[in-house]
Design a protein around this motif. Structure first.
Motif, PDB file in Angstrom:
ATOM      1  N   THR A 300      53.027  36.756  41.702  1.00  0.00           N
ATOM      2  CA  THR A 300      53.193  37.651  42.998  1.00  0.00           C
ATOM      3  C   THR A 300      52.455  38.826  43.544  1.00  0.00           C
ATOM      4  OG1 THR A 300      55.809  37.626  42.089  1.00  0.00           O
ATOM      5  CG2 THR A 300      55.318  39.035  43.859  1.00  0.00           C
ATOM      6  N   GLU A 301      51.421  39.413  42.620  1.00  0.00           N
ATOM      7  CA  GLU A 301      51.083  39.927  43.715  1.00  0.00           C
ATOM      8  C   GLU A 301      49.306  39.393  44.090  1.00  0.00           C
ATOM      9  OE1 GLU A 301      50.208  43.547  44.206  1.00  0.00           O
ATOM     10  OE2 GLU A 301      52.462  43.331  43.381  1.00  0.00           O
ATOM     11  N   PHE A 302      49.207  38.219  43.424  1.00  0.00           N
ATOM     12  CA  PHE A 302      48.018  37.660  43.745  1.00  0.00           C
ATOM     13  C   PHE A 302      48.366  36.774  44.524  1.00  0.00           C
ATOM     14  CE2 PHE A 302      44.941  33.753  43.337  1.00  0.00           C
ATOM     15  CZ  PHE A 302      44.009  33.951  43.502  1.00  0.00           C
ATOM     16  N   PHE A 303      49.398  36.121  44.781  1.00  0.00           N
ATOM     17  CA  PHE A 303      49.663  35.655  46.204  1.00  0.00           C
ATOM     18  C   PHE A 303      49.309  36.168  47.193  1.00  0.00           C
ATOM     19  CE2 PHE A 303      53.782  34.365  48.733  1.00  0.00           C
ATOM     20  CZ  PHE A 303      52.782  32.561  49.350  1.00  0.00           C
ATOM     21  N   LYS A 433      38.628  29.822  35.121  1.00  0.00           N
ATOM     22  CA  LYS A 433      38.186  31.021  34.174  1.00  0.00           C
ATOM     23  C   LYS A 433      38.303  31.970  35.441  1.00  0.00           C
ATOM     24  CE  LYS A 433      35.764  28.705  29.945  1.00  0.00           C
ATOM     25  NZ  LYS A 433      35.084  29.036  29.389  1.00  0.00           N
ATOM     26  N   LEU A 434      37.297  31.731  36.476  1.00  0.00           N
ATOM     27  CA  LEU A 434      37.862  32.857  37.289  1.00  0.00           C
ATOM     28  C   LEU A 434      38.604  33.340  38.245  1.00  0.00           C
ATOM     29  CD1 LEU A 434      35.339  34.071  39.918  1.00  0.00           C
ATOM     30  CD2 LEU A 434      35.714  31.539  41.077  1.00  0.00           C
ATOM     31  N   ALA A 435      39.367  32.158  38.222  1.00  0.00           N
ATOM     32  CA  ALA A 435      40.887  32.511  39.499  1.00  0.00           C
ATOM     33  C   ALA A 435      41.473  33.156  38.365  1.00  0.00           C
ATOM     34  CB  ALA A 435      41.701  30.512  38.399  1.00  0.00           C
ATOM     35  N   LEU A 436      41.339  32.906  36.650  1.00  0.00           N
ATOM     36  CA  LEU A 436      41.930  34.163  36.067  1.00  0.00           C
ATOM     37  C   LEU A 436      41.473  35.747  35.572  1.00  0.00           C
ATOM     38  CD1 LEU A 436      42.662  31.374  33.213  1.00  0.00           C
ATOM     39  CD2 LEU A 436      44.048  31.756  34.439  1.00  0.00           C
ATOM     40  N   CYS A 437      40.211  35.520  35.898  1.00  0.00           N
ATOM     41  CA  CYS A 437      39.670  36.826  35.648  1.00  0.00           C
ATOM     42  C   CYS A 437      39.986  37.467  37.675  1.00  0.00           C
ATOM     43  CB  CYS A 437      38.415  36.501  36.025  1.00  0.00           C
ATOM     44  SG  CYS A 437      38.300  36.392  33.988  1.00  0.00           S
ATOM     45  N   LEU A 438      39.770  36.996  38.126  1.00  0.00           N
ATOM     46  CA  LEU A 438      40.682  37.296  39.495  1.00  0.00           C
ATOM     47  C   LEU A 438      42.010  38.331  39.869  1.00  0.00           C
ATOM     48  CD1 LEU A 438      38.630  35.411  42.482  1.00  0.00           C
ATOM     49  CD2 LEU A 438      37.927  37.369  41.872  1.00  0.00           C
ATOM     50  N   LYS A 449      39.505  45.031  46.572  1.00  0.00           N
ATOM     51  CA  LYS A 449      38.917  46.028  46.666  1.00  0.00           C
ATOM     52  C   LYS A 449      38.345  45.700  45.489  1.00  0.00           C
ATOM     53  CE  LYS A 449      39.141  49.843  49.347  1.00  0.00           C
ATOM     54  NZ  LYS A 449      38.263  51.403  49.629  1.00  0.00           N
ATOM     55  N   GLY A 450      38.074  45.515  43.386  1.00  0.00           N
ATOM     56  CA  GLY A 450      38.447  44.393  42.996  1.00  0.00           C
ATOM     57  C   GLY A 450      37.362  43.452  42.655  1.00  0.00           C
ATOM     58  N   VAL A 451      38.603  42.518  43.329  1.00  0.00           N
ATOM     59  CA  VAL A 451      38.650  41.164  43.588  1.00  0.00           C
ATOM     60  C   VAL A 451      37.136  40.554  44.463  1.00  0.00           C
ATOM     61  CG1 VAL A 451      39.594  38.484  44.520  1.00  0.00           C
ATOM     62  CG2 VAL A 451      40.739  40.242  43.265  1.00  0.00           C
ATOM     63  N   VAL A 452      37.513  41.498  45.507  1.00  0.00           N
ATOM     64  CA  VAL A 452      35.786  41.390  46.862  1.00  0.00           C
ATOM     65  C   VAL A 452      34.713  41.665  45.784  1.00  0.00           C
ATOM     66  CG1 VAL A 452      34.957  42.218  48.089  1.00  0.00           C
ATOM     67  CG2 VAL A 452      37.370  41.349  49.017  1.00  0.00           C
ATOM     68  N   HIS A 453      34.478  42.745  44.938  1.00  0.00           N
ATOM     69  CA  HIS A 453      33.609  43.014  44.304  1.00  0.00           C
ATOM     70  C   HIS A 453      33.128  41.928  43.064  1.00  0.00           C
ATOM     71  CE1 HIS A 453      31.008  46.279  40.951  1.00  0.00           C
ATOM     72  NE2 HIS A 453      30.727  45.345  42.149  1.00  0.00           N
ATOM     73  N   LEU A 454      34.132  41.681  42.821  1.00  0.00           N
ATOM     74  CA  LEU A 454      33.629  40.737  42.183  1.00  0.00           C
ATOM     75  C   LEU A 454      33.574  39.391  42.130  1.00  0.00           C
ATOM     76  CD1 LEU A 454      33.527  39.676  38.933  1.00  0.00           C
ATOM     77  CD2 LEU A 454      35.647  39.025  38.973  1.00  0.00           C
ATOM     78  N   GLN A 749      33.236  33.609  52.910  1.00  0.00           N
ATOM     79  CA  GLN A 749      35.073  33.711  52.546  1.00  0.00           C
ATOM     80  C   GLN A 749      35.784  34.917  52.121  1.00  0.00           C
ATOM     81  OE1 GLN A 749      36.938  30.458  51.805  1.00  0.00           O
ATOM     82  NE2 GLN A 749      35.027  30.204  52.445  1.00  0.00           N
ATOM     83  N   LYS A 750      36.883  35.262  52.782  1.00  0.00           N
ATOM     84  CA  LYS A 750      37.540  36.500  53.376  1.00  0.00           C
ATOM     85  C   LYS A 750      37.892  36.027  51.827  1.00  0.00           C
ATOM     86  CE  LYS A 750      38.132  37.167  58.383  1.00  0.00           C
ATOM     87  NZ  LYS A 750      39.114  36.229  58.554  1.00  0.00           N
ATOM     88  N   PRO A 751      38.688  37.675  51.100  1.00  0.00           N
ATOM     89  CA  PRO A 751      39.831  37.217  49.807  1.00  0.00           C
ATOM     90  C   PRO A 751      40.669  36.452  49.700  1.00  0.00           C
ATOM     91  CG  PRO A 751      38.856  39.377  50.520  1.00  0.00           C
ATOM     92  CD  PRO A 751      38.284  38.768  51.968  1.00  0.00           C
ATOM     93  N   ALA A 752      41.215  36.118  51.755  1.00  0.00           N
ATOM     94  CA  ALA A 752      42.769  35.386  51.533  1.00  0.00           C
ATOM     95  C   ALA A 752      41.601  34.116  51.680  1.00  0.00           C
ATOM     96  CB  ALA A 752      43.666  35.371  52.673  1.00  0.00           C
ATOM     97  N   ASP A 753      40.861  33.723  51.679  1.00  0.00           N
ATOM     98  CA  ASP A 753      40.686  31.739  51.546  1.00  0.00           C
ATOM     99  C   ASP A 753      40.216  32.084  50.377  1.00  0.00           C
ATOM    100  OD1 ASP A 753      40.725  32.220  54.614  1.00  0.00           O
ATOM    101  OD2 ASP A 753      38.646  32.605  54.634  1.00  0.00           O
ATOM    102  N   LEU A 754      39.670  32.836  49.190  1.00  0.00           N
ATOM    103  CA  LEU A 754      39.312  33.165  47.806  1.00  0.00           C
ATOM    104  C   LEU A 754      40.710  32.459  47.689  1.00  0.00           C
ATOM    105  CD1 LEU A 754      37.475  32.957  45.629  1.00  0.00           C
ATOM    106  CD2 LEU A 754      37.311  35.465  45.947  1.00  0.00           C
ATOM    107  N   ALA A 755      41.384  33.591  47.982  1.00  0.00           N
ATOM    108  CA  ALA A 755      43.082  33.309  47.052  1.00  0.00           C
ATOM    109  C   ALA A 755      43.800  31.623  47.229  1.00  0.00           C
ATOM    110  CB  ALA A 755      43.893  34.345  47.639  1.00  0.00           C
ATOM    111  N   ARG A 756      43.677  31.361  48.518  1.00  0.00           N
ATOM    112  CA  ARG A 756      44.187  30.153  48.883  1.00  0.00           C
ATOM    113  C   ARG A 756      43.854  28.892  48.021  1.00  0.00           C
ATOM    114  NH1 ARG A 756      48.930  29.963  51.759  1.00  0.00           N
ATOM    115  NH2 ARG A 756      49.301  31.962  52.795  1.00  0.00           N
TER     116      ARG A 756
END
Length: 964
Positions: A300-303, A433-438, A449-454, A749-756
Motif C-alpha cells: 500500500t505504501e509503495f503504491f 532486488k532494487l524494487a524490494l530495497c526501495l 526521500k529515502g527512495v530518491v536518495h537511494l 525519473q520522478k519517484p512516481a515514474d520509478l514506482a510505476r
C-alpha cells in the motif's frame, strides 16, 4: 306535508362487493404454497424482492426460501388430510435451531420459507399501532383469500430494532408471530425459570398434562487473543504476517439440546448449567476487520508513491546543486566542462570526476545528519545490490560473472517464469532486488526521500560502471528482454553498451601492443597469405568484435596503411559486383588481402573465382528496448505509403544488410551478389539440374524472381557496398550515445515514474511470498485465490499504464490472502498444533482449524472432553487468570504475598474456569390445545435471547380457528 328538497332525491349507492384499496392489499402471486422440505442449516438460502404500494406508501416484499430438491414423494405427503402447514411443523423441529448463517427470523422461529414486508426506504418506519394493525389485517385477508400457507411478516418500528409481527394460516389453524424487544433486561427473566413462567402464562398451559421442551445455549467468548508470529525484516525479502492478532474473538456455544421441564434447575439462586458438562460444543471465530499486516502495508505504501507529483529536486531541495564559487561542479554541465580550456590535467575533467565532485557538493550542502539514509543502511543496500563491489575491494579485480543466468532457477519453473506474465523481472535480477530495497526504504528508512536518495546513488553507480567498464551484476547477457519491464530493459541496454565499450577498449590495447617495437605491423598482412584454415584460427570472432570499432575514436592510430587499398576498391570492386564477377575482376580482387574472415562455409565456393566461400565477421544488430522500437515504428509510419516513402523506409531498414554486404566483400574478394545471397538468404537462390553441351548433368543456379526486380533494394545495396571489414565500418550501434541516453533517462525519473516501473516487480515478489507461505499452511481456499491473483495480474500488468483502481484490486487480493494465512497461524499457535506428539491428534486439530477458517461455526467433537475441547477449556482458564490478575486490588495482592488461607481461597475459588455467559439463548416448545381445552393441540414456541444490553422474546402461538 313535508316536501323533499331537490338534493334529497340524489343519494349515493355504495357497492360493498367491490374490493377497496385496503382489501386489494394482498401479497404478490408468487405461487407460495409452503411445500419446501429437506436440509436445514447446511442449505442455501435465496430471495426474491419486489415493490408494492399501499396508500401512497411503498413497501418492499421479499420472499426468503431454502433451496433444495423436492421429490414426488414429498409432494404427495403434503396432501395428507388434516396435516398441519409446514411452517407450523417447523416450530417443533429441532433441525434448524441456532443456524450459523441465516435470516434472523430463521433463528428465532426455525422457518424454512417466509415473506417479509418492510418499508422500501431505510428512513421510513411503521411506528403507530393503528398502521401496524391495518397491515396485519390486510395480511390476514390476503392469506385467507389466496390460501397461502407461507408465513407473512411485517417489519415495524425502526429497522435497527429488527421488530417483526406476522401470521400464518392453514385449514382451521392460525399462528400469530409476536415479539418483545427491551434494552434493559428484567431481573426475573435472566434465568430459565422466569422464561418458563412467561411461556406458560401466554399459552395458558395446564400441568401436568403438558410439559415444555427446552433447548438452551450459553455463549462465552475470549477477546484480545495472543498468538502467531510476524515475519522478520531482511533486505531482498518482503516481510509477512500480522502486526496484531487477526482473530479478535473466539466464541464458544455450549448447548443442551434435549431438556424437559424439571430436569435442571436454573433460577436466580442456583444453576445446574455447567459448560463443561454441556453435551454439545460449537466454536466460531470473529475475525479482526482489516488487520494490520506487514506485506499489505508494504504494498500500500509503495503504491502511494505512484500518485506523488513531486520531482527529485522538489523532494531533496534545489540547494543541493547550487554553485558555490568557481570550484563548484554541476552534473548537467559535466560534458561541457570537458571541452573548456583548463590548466588542470584532462583526466580530472572526466564525467566521473564531475559527477563525484557534484556528489560531494550535495553532501556538503545537505550534511551527514540530514541525509535520508544513513551510511550504514546505504552501504548495506549497495553491497546487496552490487556484490561484486565487495570482490573488488578485497582483491582489486572484477571476479563477478557477467551474467546471473547461471544461478537462475530452471526455466520450466512456474514461479521463475511469472516475470513474463507480470512483465516484471526475473526474481534473481538486479531490477527485482532494487524494487524490494526501495519498497523497504520507503516503509522503514525515510519514505520518499529515502527512495530518491537511494535512486540517486544507484544512478551514480551506473555511470561509474559505464565509464570504468564494470559490467552490471544481476542481468542476463544479450539484448534487452522485451518480456521484462522497461527499467530492466534499460539496464540490459546499458550492460550491452558496457560490453561493447569494454571490447573496443581491449581491442585498442591489443592493437597498440601489436604496433609496439617488439612486434611487426605487417604480421596481420602476412597471416593473410596463409591458407584459409590458418587464417580462421587467427580471426576469432570475439577478437574481431573487439577490433571492430576502431574507426570511431579520434586517435591518430586508428586508420591503417591500407586506406589506399580501400580507395582502389571503390572502382574495381563495385564494377565487378555489377558485372557478376568477370575473370579480370576476379584476378583484380585476388590482388587484395581478404579481411574479416570468421571461418569457411562448408564446401561452398565462389561462383566465378572458384575459391572457398568464407563467412565474414559482421556487426551485431543494435539492441533495442521497447520504447526505442515504438519510436522507430512511429518514424517509419510517418513516411507514408507513397513510392518515395516506401523506398526511404527500405533504405532505413537496410543498414544492417549493407554492413553485412561490405563485410562479405572484404572477406571474399571477387565475389558477386549471387555468392552473398547463397550465404545470406539461400531460399532466394534457385538451383536446378540441366544438361550441358557435352551431355553432362550440371547444377545451374539463378536469383529468385524478387531479386531480379529492377531497382531492387538488395541490388542497390550491393552496388553501394564497399569491401570494408566490420572492424572498420561505421558502428551500427553507437554504445556511447545509447549509454548516455539510458543514464539521462534514469536521471530524470520522478519517484512516481520509478514506482510505476517497479510496481510489477513488487507485485511479483508479493505473489511469490504468499505462495511460499501458503505451502507451509496448505489451505485450499488460499490456493484458489492465488491462482485468481496471478490470472488477474497477468491481464492488467501486461499493458502500459494500468488503471489505479485495478492495481488496488490486486493489492487488496494479496492482502486478503495474507490475512487468511495469518489467521491460520494464529489459530495453530493457540491450539498448539505443532506441540502435539500424537500424529492422529495433530491431524484432527489441523482439520478443526481449517474448518474454523472456512466455516461460520464448527462443532467440537467430544464437546469439553475432546482434544479440541480441552484446549479451548485451557484458553478460557488462562484468559480468566489474566483478567483476574489485571483486576486485583491492593488487598488481594497483600493476601497473595502473605500466602495465607485467604490467598489460597482466592487462587482456588475466586477465579472460575469460564466467565459469565455473554449470551443466553433459550427455545421453549410444546403442543397444547388453544384457545380452549377441547381445541386441537397445536405447536407453540417461544425463543429468548439475552445479552448484556439486549433482551428479546419471539413467540409463535398457534390457535384452532374452527369454532373460534
Amino acid at each position: 306535508m313535508h316536501t323533499l328538497t331537490p338534493e334529497s332525491d340524489v343519494f349515493e349507492i355504495t357497492d360493498f362487493t367491490t374490493a377497496s384499496e385496503w382489501e386489494r392489499y394482498v401479497p404478490h402471486p408468487w405461487k407460495l404454497y409452503g411445500g419446501i422440505c429437506g436440509i436445514y442449516t447446511s442449505g442455501v438460502w435465496e430471495e426474491k424482492t419486489d415493490e408494492i404500494s399501499f396508500a401512497d406508501f411503498k413497501f418492499s416484499i421479499t420472499h426468503h426460501y431454502l433451496v433444495q430438491e423436492s421429490s414426488d414423494k414429498d409432494g404427495k405427503e403434503e396432501l395428507v388430510e388434516d396435516a398441519l402447514p409446514l411452517p407450523m411443523q417447523d416450530l417443533l423441529c429441532m433441525n434448524n435451531d441456532f443456524p450459523p448463517r441465516a435470516h434472523c427470523l430463521v433463528r428465532w422461529y426455525g422457518l424454512r420459507e417466509f415473506v417479509v414486508i418492510a418499508p422500501a426506504a431505510n428512513s421510513d418506519a411503521v411506528l403507530s399501532e393503528s398502521k401496524c394493525n391495518l397491515l396485519l389485517s390486510s395480511i390476514s385477508i390476503g392469506l385467507g383469500n389466496t390460501g397461502c400457507q407461507v408465513p407473512l411478516f411485517v417489519q415495524i418500528h425502526h429497522k435497527w430494532r429488527r421488530m417483526y409481527v406476522g401470521e400464518c394460516q392453514g385449514p382451521g389453524v392460525r399462528t400469530d408471530f409476536e415479539m418483545v424487544h427491551l434494552r434493559k433486561v428484567p431481573n426475573q427473566y435472566t434465568h430459565l425459570s422466569g422464561l418458563l413462567d412467561i411461556f406458560k402464562s401466554k399459552i395458558e398451559m395446564i400441568l401436568p398434562l403438558y410439559s415444555a421442551l427446552v433447548r438452551l445455549q450459553l455463549e462465552y467468548y475470549i477477546d484480545a487473543l495472543v498468538g502467531g508470529e510476524v515475519g522478520g525484516l531482511e533486505f531482498g525479502k518482503l516481510p509477512f504476517g500480522a502486526c496484531e492478532d487477526p482473530i479478535s474473538e473466539l466464541h464458544l456455544a455450549t448447548t443442551w439440546p434435549h431438556l424437559t421441564e424439571g430436569i435442571i434447575v436454573d433460577n436466580d439462586v442456583y444453576s445446574d448449567l455447567d459448560p463443561i458438562q454441556a453435551p454439545q460444543w460449537s466454536v466460531r471465530v470473529r475475525k479482526a476487520d482489516n488487520p494490520q499486516c506487514l506485506l499489505g502495508d508494504f504494498l500500500t505504501e509503495f503504491f502511494k508513491l505512484c500518485r506523488r507529483k513531486e520531482s527529485t529536486d522538489e523532494i531533496l531541495g534545489r540547494s543541493a546543486f547550487e554553485e558555490d564559487g568557481k570550484e563548484a561542479a554541476d552534473i548537467s554541465h559535466a560534458l561541457s566542462k570537458l571541452t573548456e580550456p583548463a590548466p588542470v590535467p584532462i583526466h580530472k575533467l572526466s564525467v566521473t570526476n564531475m559527477v563525484h565532485s557534484a556528489k560531494k557538493k550535495i553532501r556538503k550542502h545537505r550534511g551527514v545528519d540530514e541525509s535520508p539514509l544513513n551510511n550504514e543502511v546505504l552501504n548495506a543496500i549497495l553491497l546487496f545490490l552490487f556484490p561484486d563491489a565487495a570482490d573488488k575491494l578485497t582483491d582489486g579485480s572484477e571476479t563477478r560473472p557477467t551474467s546471473s543466468a547461471g544461478s537462475n532457477p530452471p526455466p520450466e519453473c512456474e514461479e521463475y517464469n511469472l516475470f513474463s506474465q507480470f512483465k516484471s523481472a526475473p526474481s534473481d535480477s538486479l531490477t527485482y532486488k532494487l524494487a524490494l530495497c526501495l519498497c523497504m526504504i520507503n516503509f522503514y528508512h525515510g519514505g520518499v526521500k529515502g527512495v530518491v536518495h537511494l535512486w540517486q546513488e544507484f544512478v551514480l553507480e551506473m555511470r561509474y560502471r559505464w565509464e570504468n567498464n564494470y559490467l552490471i551484476p544481476g542481468l542476463a547477457s544479450g539484448p534487452p528482454d522485451l518480456r521484462c519491464c522497461l527499467l530492466h530493459q534499460k539496464l540490459q541496454m546499458l550492460n550491452c553498451c558496457i560490453e561493447r565499450k569494454k571490447a573496443r577498449d581491449e581491442g585498442k590495447k591489443a592493437n597498440i601492443a601489436d604496433r609496439s617495437p617488439g612486434g611487426s605491423s605487417g604480421d596481420i598482412g602476412k597471416a593473410a597469405d596463409h591458407s584459409g584454415g590458418d587464417y580462421q584460427k587467427e580471426t576469432d570472432k570475439e577478437k574481431e568484435v573487439g577490433k571492430s570499432w576502431e574507426s570511431w575514436s579520434d586517435s591518430e592510430e586508428e586508420f591503417f596503411e591500407c586506406l589506399s587499398d580501400t580507395d582502389d576498391l571503390k572502382g574495381n570492386g563495385q564494377e565487378n559486383g555489377k558485372k557478376g564477377g568477370s575473370k579480370e575482376g576476379g584476378k583484380e580482387f585476388t590482388n587484395f588481402k581478404p579481411e574479416g574472415r570468421l571461418h569457411q562455409h562448408g564446401k561452398l565456393t565462389l561462383l566465378h573465382p572458384g575459391e572457398p566461400l568464407y563467412i565474414p565477421v559482421t556487426q551485431e544488430p543494435a539492441p533495442m528496448t521497447e520504447d526505442l522500437l515504438e519510436e522507430q515504428s512511429e518514424v517509419l509510419a510517418k513516411l507514408g505509403t507513397s513510392a518515395e516513402g516506401a523506398h526511404l523506409r527500405a533504405r532505413m531498414q537496410s543498414a544492417c544488410l549493407l554492413s553485412d554486404m561490405e563485410s562479405f566483400k572484404a572477406a571474399n574478394p571477387g565475389c558477386c551478389l549471387e555468392d552473398f545471397v547463397r550465404w545470406y538468404s539461400p531460399r532466394d537462390y534457385i538451383e536446378e539440374e540441366v544438361v550441358d553441351e557435352k551431355g553432362n548433368v550440371v547444377i545451374k543456379g539463378e536469383l529468385s524472381a524478387r531479386m531480379k526486380i529492377p531497382s531492387n533494394m538488395w541490388v542497390e545495396a550491393w552496388e553501394t557496398a564497399k569491401p570494408v571489414p566490420a572492424r572498420r565500418q561505421k558502428r551500427l550501434f553507437d554504445d556511447t550515445r545509447e549509454a548516455e541516453k539510458v543514464l539521462h533517462y534514469f536521471a530524470v525519473q520522478k519517484p512516481a515514474d520509478l514506482a510505476r516501473h517497479l510496481l510489477p516487480c513488487v507485485i511479483h515478489a508479493a505473489v511469490l511470498k504468499v505462495k511460499e507461505e501458503e505451502t507451509l499452511e496448505d489451505i485450499s481456499s488460499v490456493k484458489k485465490i492465488i491462482k485468481q491473483i496471478i490470472s488477474h495480474s497477468s491481464k492488467i500488468l501486461r499493458f502500459p499504464n494500468p488503471e489505479d483502481k485495478k492495481l488496488e484490486e490486486i493489492i487488496a487480493q494479496i492482502m486478503s490472502v495474507e490475512a487468511i494465512i495469518a489467521r491460520a497461524r494464529s489459530l495453530k499457535a493457540k491450539f498448539g498444533i505443532e506441540k502435539c506428539e500424537q500424529e492422529e491428534e495433530k491431524e484432527d486439530l489441523q482439520r478443526f482449524v481449517n474448518c474454523l477458517l472456512e466455516q461460520p461455526e464448527v462443532s467440537v467433537v467430544g464437546a469439553g472432553r475432546g482434544p479440541a475441547g480441552s484446549i479451548i477449556h485451557k484458553l478460557f482458564v488462562n484468559a480468566q487468570r489474566v483478567s483476574w490478575v489485571a483486576t486485583m486490588t491492593p488487598l488481594d495482592e497483600e493476601l497473595k504475598r502473605s500466602g495465607s488461607a485467604d490467598e489460597r481461597r482466592l487462587n482456588s475459588g475466586a477465579v472460575a474456569d469460564f466467565p459469565p455467559p455473554a449470551g443466553r439463548e433459550v427455545i421453549l416448545r410444546t403442543t397444547v390445545p388453544r384457545p380452549a381445552p377441547y381445541s386441537k393441540p397445536l405447536p407453540q414456541r417461544m425463543y429468548s435471547v439475552l445479552t448484556k444490553e439486549d433482551f428479546r422474546l419471539a413467540g409463535a402461538f398457534s390457535a384452532d380457528t374452527t369454532f373460534f
